[in-house]
Design a protein around this motif. Structure first.
Motif, short mmCIF file in Angstrom:
data_model
loop_
_atom_site.label_atom_id
_atom_site.label_comp_id
_atom_site.label_asym_id
_atom_site.label_seq_id
_atom_site.Cartn_x
_atom_site.Cartn_y
_atom_site.Cartn_z
N ALA A 107 0.84 -1.20 0.00
CA ALA A 107 0.00 0.00 0.00
C ALA A 107 0.88 1.25 0.00
O ALA A 107 1.70 1.43 0.89
CB ALA A 107 -0.93 0.00 1.22
N ASP A 108 0.68 2.09 -0.99
CA ASP A 108 1.48 3.31 -1.14
C ASP A 108 0.62 4.53 -0.84
O ASP A 108 -0.62 4.47 -0.86
CB ASP A 108 2.01 3.39 -2.58
N TYR A 109 1.27 5.66 -0.56
CA TYR A 109 0.54 6.91 -0.48
C TYR A 109 -0.16 7.17 -1.82
O TYR A 109 0.27 6.67 -2.87
CB TYR A 109 1.50 8.08 -0.21
N SER A 110 -1.21 7.96 -1.78
CA SER A 110 -1.91 8.29 -3.01
C SER A 110 -1.03 9.14 -3.91
O SER A 110 -0.10 9.83 -3.46
CB SER A 110 -3.20 9.05 -2.70
N ALA A 111 -1.32 9.09 -5.21
CA ALA A 111 -0.56 9.92 -6.16
C ALA A 111 -0.69 11.39 -5.80
O ALA A 111 0.29 12.16 -5.91
CB ALA A 111 -1.07 9.67 -7.58
N GLU A 112 -1.86 11.80 -5.34
CA GLU A 112 -2.07 13.18 -4.94
C GLU A 112 -1.20 13.55 -3.74
O GLU A 112 -0.56 14.61 -3.71
CB GLU A 112 -3.53 13.41 -4.59
N MET A 113 -1.14 12.66 -2.75
CA MET A 113 -0.34 12.94 -1.55
C MET A 113 1.13 13.08 -1.91
O MET A 113 1.83 13.94 -1.34
CB MET A 113 -0.55 11.83 -0.52
N TRP A 114 1.61 12.28 -2.85
CA TRP A 114 3.02 12.36 -3.22
C TRP A 114 3.38 13.72 -3.82
O TRP A 114 4.54 14.13 -3.76
CB TRP A 114 3.37 11.26 -4.21
N THR A 115 2.41 14.42 -4.37
CA THR A 115 2.71 15.74 -4.94
C THR A 115 2.97 16.78 -3.86
O THR A 115 3.45 17.88 -4.16
CB THR A 115 1.56 16.23 -5.84
N LYS A 127 3.68 7.25 -10.32
CA LYS A 127 2.59 6.94 -9.39
C LYS A 127 1.24 6.78 -10.08
O LYS A 127 0.28 6.36 -9.44
CB LYS A 127 2.49 8.05 -8.33
N THR A 128 1.18 7.07 -11.37
CA THR A 128 -0.10 7.02 -12.08
C THR A 128 -0.70 5.62 -12.08
O THR A 128 -1.90 5.44 -11.86
CB THR A 128 0.08 7.50 -13.54
N ASN A 129 0.13 4.63 -12.33
CA ASN A 129 -0.34 3.24 -12.40
C ASN A 129 0.44 2.38 -11.41
O ASN A 129 0.78 1.24 -11.68
CB ASN A 129 -0.16 2.71 -13.83
#
Length: 300
Positions: A107-115, A127-129
């Motif tokens: 489980a990774d952080y969301s793509a939005e959170m990584w920004t 992080k898109t896919n």
């Protein structure tokens, strides 16, 4: 393969012996004493940890992987979510340890959170896919006796994963959720996702860099890597979990950060030690961070 008794019986018949040959005796049933004993969970974990690279084994004195996984109740055959997974810590270990009847869900952080990580934000394309990409990366590393692998990003737990996990591990990942909570609510969202993916009564294992309780709440929000244990317990209780037990497995009383410090000054990062051998020696003498180790249970 023919048994000696069967060969003897055939030989007697060929020699024309008048006494009929007795049929070969049935082989004795295997008993627990004669069958090859299956390794216990502790023995299996010992073997998995012994097989890790030397650089990772050098950290066992600080990370205590055996004691930590045992404290959280992780055993072969379980489905375990590993937050912010690594090749070794802990997904690589879990793939081998959980065995063919187990499953690791990375489980990774969301793509939005990584920004929101500023200069440390990864390329958004990576992080898109991410779930499919991560599974494709790990599949070739799985052996025949390893657990299955799946993945999701926080904020997008697939419905078919709901209520499937026995344990969710949140190891050295909580401070980022917490430091972005006030503005974006990422910790609240993450706790809702954990509730969704866990079975009733499932366990959350938290390991986090621990702030002294006397430091200010503003400093201990996670920007420096540290969180107050009391604040973590309060957040999880508010999110629908109850504290089962706290452990000092990963405590390090030598780590007493002031509000001028951040956790990455310590090993293995040693961010403040470049070109400063005296500082490096001081940080190495402290060792890795003081960490809380907390076991929560999903409320019914």
């Amino acid at each position: 393969m023919r048994t000696p008794l069967l060969v003897a019986a055939v030989a007697v018949a060929l020699l024309g012996c008048s006494k009929p040959a007795e049929p070969p005796a049935e082989p004795a049933a295997q008993t627990p004493a004669t069958a090859a004993a299956e390794p216990s969970p502790a023995e299996r974990l010992d073997a998995v940890l012994a097989a890790q690279p030397d650089a990772e084994k050098a950290r066992y004195a600080y990370r205590h992987p055996k004691e930590t996984l045992q404290f959280f109740g992780v055993e072969p055959g379980m489905t375990v979510v590993d937050t912010l997974p690594g090749d070794v810590w802990y997904t690589g270990i879990l793939l081998d340890y959980l065995g063919p009847n187990g499953k690791v869900i990375a489980a990774d952080y969301s793509a939005e959170m990584w920004t929101k990580f500023g200069e440390y934000s990864p390329d958004p394309k990576t992080k898109t896919n991410w779930p499919a990409d991560y599974v494709a990366k790990m599949e070739p590393k799985r052996g025949a006796d390893d657990a299955a692998i799946a993945a999701f990003q926080y904020g997008a737990v697939p419905d078919d994963m709901a209520g499937t996990a026995d344990v969710v591990l949140m190891i050295r990942a909580l401070h980022h959720f917490n430091r972005m909570e006030a503005k974006d609510g990422y910790l609240t969202k993450a706790l809702a996702d954990i509730n969704k993916v866990l079975k009733p009564g499932g366990i959350v294992g938290v390991e986090a860099h621990r702030s002294p309780e006397g430091n200010s709440d503003a400093w201990a929000v996670g920007e420096a890597g540290y969180l107050k244990q009391s604040a973590v317990v309060a957040a999880f209780e508010k999110g629908g979990f109850e504290l089962v037990e706290a452990s000092e497995i990963n405590a390090n009383p030598k780590d007493q950060p002031t509000e001028k410090d951040f956790v990455w000054r310590l090993p293995p990062t040693l961010a403040t030690s470049e070109g400063k051998p005296d500082v490096k020696a001081q940080m190495e003498a402290i060792g890795e961070s003081d960490r809380m180790t907390l076991k929560f249970k999903k409320k019914a």
